[in-house]
Design a protein around this motif. Structure first.
Motif, PDB file in Angstrom:
ATOM      1  N   SER A  70       3.957  14.775  -0.818  1.00 18.21           N
ATOM      2  CA  SER A  70       5.170  13.986  -1.053  1.00 18.21           C
ATOM      3  C   SER A  70       4.939  12.485  -0.989  1.00 18.21           C
ATOM      4  O   SER A  70       4.627  11.926   0.040  1.00 18.21           O
ATOM      5  N   LEU A  71       5.084  11.910  -2.175  1.00 14.99           N
ATOM      6  CA  LEU A  71       4.976  10.449  -2.303  1.00 14.99           C
ATOM      7  C   LEU A  71       6.219   9.812  -1.702  1.00 14.99           C
ATOM      8  O   LEU A  71       7.326  10.103  -2.094  1.00 14.99           O
ATOM      9  N   VAL A  72       6.029   8.971  -0.713  1.00 13.52           N
ATOM     10  CA  VAL A  72       7.170   8.368  -0.034  1.00 13.52           C
ATOM     11  C   VAL A  72       6.993   6.871   0.034  1.00 13.52           C
ATOM     12  O   VAL A  72       5.936   6.335  -0.259  1.00 13.52           O
ATOM     13  N   SER A  73       8.021   6.208   0.482  1.00 12.01           N
ATOM     14  CA  SER A  73       7.972   4.757   0.618  1.00 12.01           C
ATOM     15  C   SER A  73       6.889   4.347   1.584  1.00 12.01           C
ATOM     16  O   SER A  73       6.674   4.997   2.596  1.00 12.01           O
ATOM     17  N   ARG A  74       6.207   3.267   1.276  1.00 17.10           N
ATOM     18  CA  ARG A  74       5.164   2.770   2.168  1.00 17.10           C
ATOM     19  C   ARG A  74       5.763   2.290   3.467  1.00 17.10           C
ATOM     20  O   ARG A  74       5.095   2.245   4.484  1.00 17.10           O
TER      21      ARG A  74
ATOM     22  N   ALA B  33      -8.931   6.129   7.037  1.00 13.35           N
ATOM     23  CA  ALA B  33      -7.732   5.407   6.612  1.00 13.35           C
ATOM     24  C   ALA B  33      -6.625   6.396   6.266  1.00 13.35           C
ATOM     25  O   ALA B  33      -6.894   7.483   5.738  1.00 13.35           O
ATOM     26  N   ILE B  34      -5.396   5.997   6.564  1.00  8.96           N
ATOM     27  CA  ILE B  34      -4.233   6.836   6.287  1.00  8.96           C
ATOM     28  C   ILE B  34      -3.244   6.013   5.473  1.00  8.96           C
ATOM     29  O   ILE B  34      -2.768   4.974   5.927  1.00  8.96           O
ATOM     30  N   TYR B  35      -2.937   6.490   4.267  1.00 10.57           N
ATOM     31  CA  TYR B  35      -2.062   5.765   3.360  1.00 10.57           C
ATOM     32  C   TYR B  35      -0.862   6.635   2.991  1.00 10.57           C
ATOM     33  O   TYR B  35      -1.008   7.834   2.744  1.00 10.57           O
TER      34      TYR B  35
ATOM     35  N   GLN C 122      -0.671  -1.161  -5.334  1.00  8.39           N
ATOM     36  CA  GLN C 122      -1.352  -2.449  -5.221  1.00  8.39           C
ATOM     37  C   GLN C 122      -1.730  -2.844  -3.798  1.00  8.39           C
ATOM     38  O   GLN C 122      -2.847  -3.307  -3.540  1.00  8.39           O
ATOM     39  N   TRP C 123      -0.829  -2.688  -2.841  1.00  7.87           N
ATOM     40  CA  TRP C 123      -1.105  -3.117  -1.465  1.00  7.87           C
ATOM     41  C   TRP C 123      -2.230  -2.285  -0.862  1.00  7.87           C
ATOM     42  O   TRP C 123      -3.201  -2.816  -0.323  1.00  7.87           O
ATOM     43  N   VAL C 124      -2.099  -0.981  -0.983  1.00  2.00           N
ATOM     44  CA  VAL C 124      -3.110  -0.069  -0.432  1.00  2.00           C
ATOM     45  C   VAL C 124      -4.437  -0.211  -1.166  1.00  2.00           C
ATOM     46  O   VAL C 124      -5.510  -0.080  -0.571  1.00  2.00           O
TER      47      VAL C 124
ATOM     48  N   GLU D 130      -4.342   9.996   1.390  1.00  2.00           N
ATOM     49  CA  GLU D 130      -3.293   9.273   0.679  1.00  2.00           C
ATOM     50  C   GLU D 130      -2.056  10.165   0.551  1.00  2.00           C
ATOM     51  O   GLU D 130      -2.114  11.378   0.785  1.00  2.00           O
ATOM     52  N   ASN D 131      -0.930   9.568   0.204  1.00  2.00           N
ATOM     53  CA  ASN D 131       0.340  10.291   0.050  1.00  2.00           C
ATOM     54  C   ASN D 131       0.760  11.003   1.334  1.00  2.00           C
ATOM     55  O   ASN D 131       1.348  12.085   1.290  1.00  2.00           O
ATOM     56  N   VAL D 132       0.460  10.421   2.469  1.00  2.00           N
ATOM     57  CA  VAL D 132       0.837  11.016   3.749  1.00  2.00           C
ATOM     58  C   VAL D 132       2.280  10.621   4.068  1.00  2.00           C
ATOM     59  O   VAL D 132       2.596   9.435   4.147  1.00  2.00           O
TER      60      VAL D 132
END
Length: 345
Positions: free
Chosen positions: A11-15, A48-50, A57-59, A81-83
């Motif tokens: 699940s792609l969520v807000s950063r 790393a956890i994104y 761009q930020w990540v 990623e996508n955590v």
């Protein structure tokens, strides 16, 4: 690159989520350092956890710096990623249990949980994107953010010189300090060359919704904007379709928009990460605010090359940019850091 995904990280969520409070207690000058067991052999094990894809761009700038350190042989690097925010604490713990010495990521929406994990793993170093400050209760938890207001200010000088309608549209994700300070710096730069300029400021409530950003930009164009500040993906697409100019943020997208993106403020995460790696190696990592390493004088940000717009910006404007950049680098001029929400004017 090596990709590692402990458990489910869907699940792609807000950063981030909008901050509930404005700040936290600053770190004490004498905060304790990590135990000497953190003294690392080469290479340092980094995880790393994104919360978004590494292409965001930020990540992407963090990911780029980590891969550069990996290629030098300084670190072993794995990432997720996508955590989702609900999974973030679990993933942190799994990386700690796996023996990673340095964990990096972005905890803007999970501050309390992340600091709880840090307290449970005192021999692990944590370097986390945060709008809060380090504290003496978590001596192994350092913070960073992309303070690239210096480069943003320079892009504003260029934008102010190129607008014909004296109206600039600005589309951001959320009105949080990281975004606000860059917008304010850009606006201050634009006023250097266009004192009576007007700004349309809007936030889309998402860190990754290009269609919504594009539609918001279209509305600003219809309201008179002839240059767009593209804090989010999607804005430059609107500018390109309407044959207008855009200003980029964090990364250089001119290759994708060669007739649209005239200037960009670039973030370089390398100074931040390299400082942390050196301290882990030396056994001296401690709670600290790494934000300063994003400043231009530390090599943490820069103005992207003009590329296809080389020679199209008036010489007098570029001379002013060069003058201001020199002053920023030698400390004789300081770009104001204003974290308040910017307003249309």
């Amino acid at each position: 690159m090596t990709k590692f995904s402990p458990g489910s990280a869907s699940s792609l969520v807000s950063r981030r989520t909008v901050l509930k409070v404005a700040g936290a207690t600053a770190a004490l000058a004498g905060a304790a350092t990590l135990p000497t067991r953190l003294f690392a052999q080469e290479p340092v094990k980094v995880a790393a956890i994104y919360t978004v894809p590494v292409e965001q761009q930020w990540v992407s700038r963090i990911h780029k710096a980590a891969n550069a350190a990996k290629d030098r042989g300084d670190i072993d690097y794995v990432f997720s990623e996508n955590v989702s925010n609900s999974d973030y604490e679990r993933v942190m713990r799994e990386y700690c249990e796996a023996g990673h010495q340095l964990v990096i990521g972005e905890v803007f929406g999970v501050e309390d949980a992340a600091r709880t994990v840090a307290a449970d793993y005192p021999d692990t170093a944590f370097l986390m994107g945060s709008s809060f400050k380090p504290d003496d209760a978590h001596p192994n938890f350092a913070v960073f953010d992309n303070y690239i207001q210096d480069a943003s200010y320079l892009t504003g000088i260029i934008a102010g010189a190129l607008t014909k309608s004296n109206n600039i549209g600005m589309v951001g994700g959320f009105p949080i300090p990281e975004v606000n300070r860059l917008m304010h710096a850009f606006m201050a730069g634009a006023r250097e060359t266009a004192p009576d300029i007007a700004f349309q400021v809007a936030f889309i409530g998402s860190w990754f919704d290009p269609p919504k950003a594009k539609e918001t930009a279209f509305a600003q164009i219809d309201a008179g904007a002839d240059i767009l500040y593209a804090e989010r993906f999607g804005v430059s697409d609107a500018a390109q379709e309407r044959k207008l100019l855009a200003i980029g943020n964090v990364i250089d997208t001119q290759a994708d928009y060669p007739e649209t993106v005239v200037a960009s403020a670039l973030w370089h995460f390398e100074p931040t990460l390299d400082k942390a790696i050196a301290e882990v190696k030396g056994g001296s990592f401690k709670a600290d605010d790494y934000g300063i390493y994003s400043f231009m004088k530390h090599g943490g940000c820069s103005l992207a090359p003009l590329g296809t717009f080389e020679g199209k910006v008036p010489d007098a404007v570029m001379a002013k940019v060069a003058e201001k950049e020199k002053a920023i680098r030698d400390g004789s001029f300081t770009v104001e850091i204003n974290d308040e929400e910017p307003k249309s004017s």
